[in-house]
Motif scaffolding. Structure first.
Motif, PDB file in Angstrom:
ATOM      1  N   MET A   1      12.430   7.502   0.981  1.00 30.68           N
ATOM      2  CA  MET A   1      12.251   7.299   2.305  1.00 30.68           C
ATOM      3  C   MET A   1      11.702   7.900   3.445  1.00 30.68           C
ATOM      4  O   MET A   1      11.444   9.095   3.077  1.00 30.68           O
ATOM      5  CB  MET A   1      13.834   7.153   2.759  1.00 30.68           C
ATOM      6  N   CYS A   2      10.888   7.172   4.389  1.00 28.46           N
ATOM      7  CA  CYS A   2      10.219   7.694   5.262  1.00 28.46           C
ATOM      8  C   CYS A   2      10.194   6.927   6.504  1.00 28.46           C
ATOM      9  O   CYS A   2      10.088   5.820   6.659  1.00 28.46           O
ATOM     10  CB  CYS A   2       8.686   7.607   5.009  1.00 28.46           C
ATOM     11  N   PRO A   3      10.732   7.724   7.516  1.00 32.20           N
ATOM     12  CA  PRO A   3      11.165   7.013   8.895  1.00 32.20           C
ATOM     13  C   PRO A   3      10.118   6.445   9.550  1.00 32.20           C
ATOM     14  O   PRO A   3       8.921   7.127   9.395  1.00 32.20           O
ATOM     15  CB  PRO A   3      12.054   7.981   9.524  1.00 32.20           C
ATOM     16  N   PRO A   4      10.191   5.548  10.436  1.00 30.93           N
ATOM     17  CA  PRO A   4       9.147   5.000  11.439  1.00 30.93           C
ATOM     18  C   PRO A   4       8.368   6.092  12.011  1.00 30.93           C
ATOM     19  O   PRO A   4       9.081   6.861  12.693  1.00 30.93           O
ATOM     20  CB  PRO A   4      10.030   3.997  12.215  1.00 30.93           C
ATOM     21  N   HIS A   5       6.948   5.939  11.867  1.00 30.68           N
ATOM     22  CA  HIS A   5       6.324   6.988  12.800  1.00 30.68           C
ATOM     23  C   HIS A   5       4.774   6.423  12.727  1.00 30.68           C
ATOM     24  O   HIS A   5       4.317   5.558  12.023  1.00 30.68           O
ATOM     25  CB  HIS A   5       6.345   8.345  12.010  1.00 30.68           C
ATOM     26  N   ILE A   6       4.096   7.254  13.532  1.00 27.27           N
ATOM     27  CA  ILE A   6       2.443   6.944  13.610  1.00 27.27           C
ATOM     28  C   ILE A   6       2.169   8.431  13.175  1.00 27.27           C
ATOM     29  O   ILE A   6       2.548   9.590  14.043  1.00 27.27           O
ATOM     30  CB  ILE A   6       1.847   6.564  14.839  1.00 27.27           C
ATOM     31  N   ASP A   7       0.886   8.725  12.391  1.00 32.38           N
ATOM     32  CA  ASP A   7       0.400  10.017  11.816  1.00 32.38           C
ATOM     33  C   ASP A   7      -0.049  10.566  13.235  1.00 32.38           C
ATOM     34  O   ASP A   7      -0.945   9.774  13.856  1.00 32.38           O
ATOM     35  CB  ASP A   7      -0.388   9.955  10.712  1.00 32.38           C
ATOM     36  N   HIS A   8      -0.042  11.775  13.323  1.00 31.34           N
ATOM     37  CA  HIS A   8      -0.726  12.452  14.406  1.00 31.34           C
ATOM     38  C   HIS A   8      -2.221  12.482  14.451  1.00 31.34           C
ATOM     39  O   HIS A   8      -2.817  12.202  13.555  1.00 31.34           O
ATOM     40  CB  HIS A   8      -0.392  13.831  14.440  1.00 31.34           C
ATOM     41  N   HIS A   9      -2.712  12.233  15.594  1.00 31.77           N
ATOM     42  CA  HIS A   9      -4.052  11.952  15.760  1.00 31.77           C
ATOM     43  C   HIS A   9      -5.045  13.051  15.552  1.00 31.77           C
ATOM     44  O   HIS A   9      -6.316  12.964  15.708  1.00 31.77           O
ATOM     45  CB  HIS A   9      -4.441  11.259  17.247  1.00 31.77           C
ATOM     46  N   ASP A  10      -4.440  14.151  15.204  1.00 32.35           N
ATOM     47  CA  ASP A  10      -5.150  15.267  14.799  1.00 32.35           C
ATOM     48  C   ASP A  10      -5.791  15.364  13.403  1.00 32.35           C
ATOM     49  O   ASP A  10      -6.476  16.039  13.023  1.00 32.35           O
ATOM     50  CB  ASP A  10      -4.459  16.663  14.964  1.00 32.35           C
ATOM     51  N   PHE A  11      -5.268  14.293  12.507  1.00 33.10           N
ATOM     52  CA  PHE A  11      -5.603  14.067  11.341  1.00 33.10           C
ATOM     53  C   PHE A  11      -6.786  12.985  11.265  1.00 33.10           C
ATOM     54  O   PHE A  11      -6.709  12.009  12.059  1.00 33.10           O
ATOM     55  CB  PHE A  11      -4.664  13.547  10.424  1.00 33.10           C
ATOM     56  N   VAL A  12      -7.967  13.291  10.561  1.00 28.14           N
ATOM     57  CA  VAL A  12      -8.779  12.318  10.513  1.00 28.14           C
ATOM     58  C   VAL A  12      -8.478  11.047   9.826  1.00 28.14           C
ATOM     59  O   VAL A  12      -7.787  10.905   9.077  1.00 28.14           O
ATOM     60  CB  VAL A  12     -10.314  13.073   9.627  1.00 28.14           C
ATOM     61  N   ARG A  13      -8.973   9.819  10.450  1.00 29.21           N
ATOM     62  CA  ARG A  13      -8.890   8.621   9.648  1.00 29.21           C
ATOM     63  C   ARG A  13     -10.199   8.222   8.975  1.00 29.21           C
ATOM     64  O   ARG A  13     -11.266   8.619   9.300  1.00 29.21           O
ATOM     65  CB  ARG A  13      -8.897   7.525  10.635  1.00 29.21           C
ATOM     66  N   PRO A  14      -9.886   7.669   7.863  1.00 26.54           N
ATOM     67  CA  PRO A  14      -8.684   7.012   7.303  1.00 26.54           C
ATOM     68  C   PRO A  14      -7.989   8.304   6.379  1.00 26.54           C
ATOM     69  O   PRO A  14      -8.655   9.308   6.323  1.00 26.54           O
ATOM     70  CB  PRO A  14      -9.223   6.222   6.224  1.00 26.54           C
ATOM     71  N   PHE A  15      -6.830   8.213   5.993  1.00 25.92           N
ATOM     72  CA  PHE A  15      -5.969   8.824   5.198  1.00 25.92           C
ATOM     73  C   PHE A  15      -5.347   7.899   4.243  1.00 25.92           C
ATOM     74  O   PHE A  15      -5.375   6.767   4.464  1.00 25.92           O
ATOM     75  CB  PHE A  15      -4.943   9.911   6.018  1.00 25.92           C
ATOM     76  N   CYS A  16      -4.788   8.649   3.088  1.00 26.39           N
ATOM     77  CA  CYS A  16      -4.235   7.792   2.117  1.00 26.39           C
ATOM     78  C   CYS A  16      -2.952   8.243   1.302  1.00 26.39           C
ATOM     79  O   CYS A  16      -2.950   9.384   1.345  1.00 26.39           O
ATOM     80  CB  CYS A  16      -5.293   7.515   0.832  1.00 26.39           C
ATOM     81  N   THR A  17      -2.239   7.279   0.803  1.00 31.38           N
ATOM     82  CA  THR A  17      -1.136   7.717   0.090  1.00 31.38           C
ATOM     83  C   THR A  17      -0.934   6.959  -1.199  1.00 31.38           C
ATOM     84  O   THR A  17      -1.504   6.037  -1.305  1.00 31.38           O
ATOM     85  CB  THR A  17       0.181   7.328   0.924  1.00 31.38           C
ATOM     86  N   VAL A  18      -0.636   7.903  -2.378  1.00 35.68           N
ATOM     87  CA  VAL A  18      -0.593   7.436  -3.473  1.00 35.68           C
ATOM     88  C   VAL A  18       0.974   7.267  -3.790  1.00 35.68           C
ATOM     89  O   VAL A  18       1.737   8.195  -3.501  1.00 35.68           O
ATOM     90  CB  VAL A  18      -1.275   8.289  -4.348  1.00 35.68           C
ATOM     91  N   SER A  19       1.425   6.214  -4.532  1.00 36.58           N
ATOM     92  CA  SER A  19       2.765   6.123  -4.836  1.00 36.58           C
ATOM     93  C   SER A  19       3.104   6.236  -6.396  1.00 36.58           C
ATOM     94  O   SER A  19       2.239   5.610  -7.165  1.00 36.58           O
ATOM     95  CB  SER A  19       3.122   4.613  -4.186  1.00 36.58           C
ATOM     96  N   PHE A  20       4.021   6.843  -6.764  1.00 36.66           N
ATOM     97  CA  PHE A  20       4.527   7.039  -8.032  1.00 36.66           C
ATOM     98  C   PHE A  20       6.057   6.627  -8.443  1.00 36.66           C
ATOM     99  O   PHE A  20       6.698   6.649  -7.509  1.00 36.66           O
ATOM    100  CB  PHE A  20       4.160   8.527  -8.523  1.00 36.66           C
ATOM    101  N   LEU A  21       6.036   6.551  -9.759  1.00 37.97           N
ATOM    102  CA  LEU A  21       7.489   6.415 -10.362  1.00 37.97           C
ATOM    103  C   LEU A  21       8.138   5.100  -9.972  1.00 37.97           C
ATOM    104  O   LEU A  21       8.875   4.528 -10.892  1.00 37.97           O
ATOM    105  CB  LEU A  21       8.523   7.451  -9.979  1.00 37.97           C
TER     106      LEU A  21
END
Length: 129
Positions: A1-21
């Motif tokens: 579970m990951c609650p609703p949010h926007i990733d902080h703008h100090d992180f460069v775009r794009p970013f990525c998420t890999v899902s497993f299991l």
């Protein structure tokens, strides 16, 4: 579970998420609602199959909130983000052991990783950090 949010703008775009299991859904929207513990509702739902890579940029990263509802079995995800170099913390100093490291480059058309990297004679590792 990951609650609703926007990733902080100090992180460069794009970013990525890999899902497993376990396959899961990710929800997007300007306003996401918490229905119950681990349950959310929103206007857009996208299925993330096992092994999928989600790349977030543009409005998907900067305007819309996103969340991942809970799933009934084990789920793992890894998110890769890079900090904007101009936003480093006060008095930040690089780890001397990591200074000068290069990203790992891999092309499936080359026979071996060692051939691609052309590692110096004093460093016979088949990978770089």
């Amino acid at each position: 579970m990951c609650p609703p949010h926007i990733d902080h703008h100090d992180f460069v775009r794009p970013f990525c998420t890999v899902s497993f299991l376990t396959e899961c859904n990710i929800l997007f929207g300007a306003s996401l609602k918490v229905v119950d513990a681990g349950e959310f509702s929103g206007p857009v739902s996208v299925t993330l199959p096992v092994g999928s890579v989600l790349i977030l940029s543009g409005n998907g990263a900067d305007v819309a909130k996103y969340c991942v509802p809970g799933v009934p079995s084990k789920r793992t995800s890894i998110t890769f983000r890079k900090m904007d170099d101009t936003k480093q913390p006060y008095r930040f100093s690089s780890d001397p052991e990591l200074t000068g490291t290069k990203p790992l480059v891999y092309s499936p058309n080359t026979k071996s990783l060692a051939q691609q990297q052309k590692l110096p004679e004093d460093n016979k590792m088949a990978y770089r950090t």
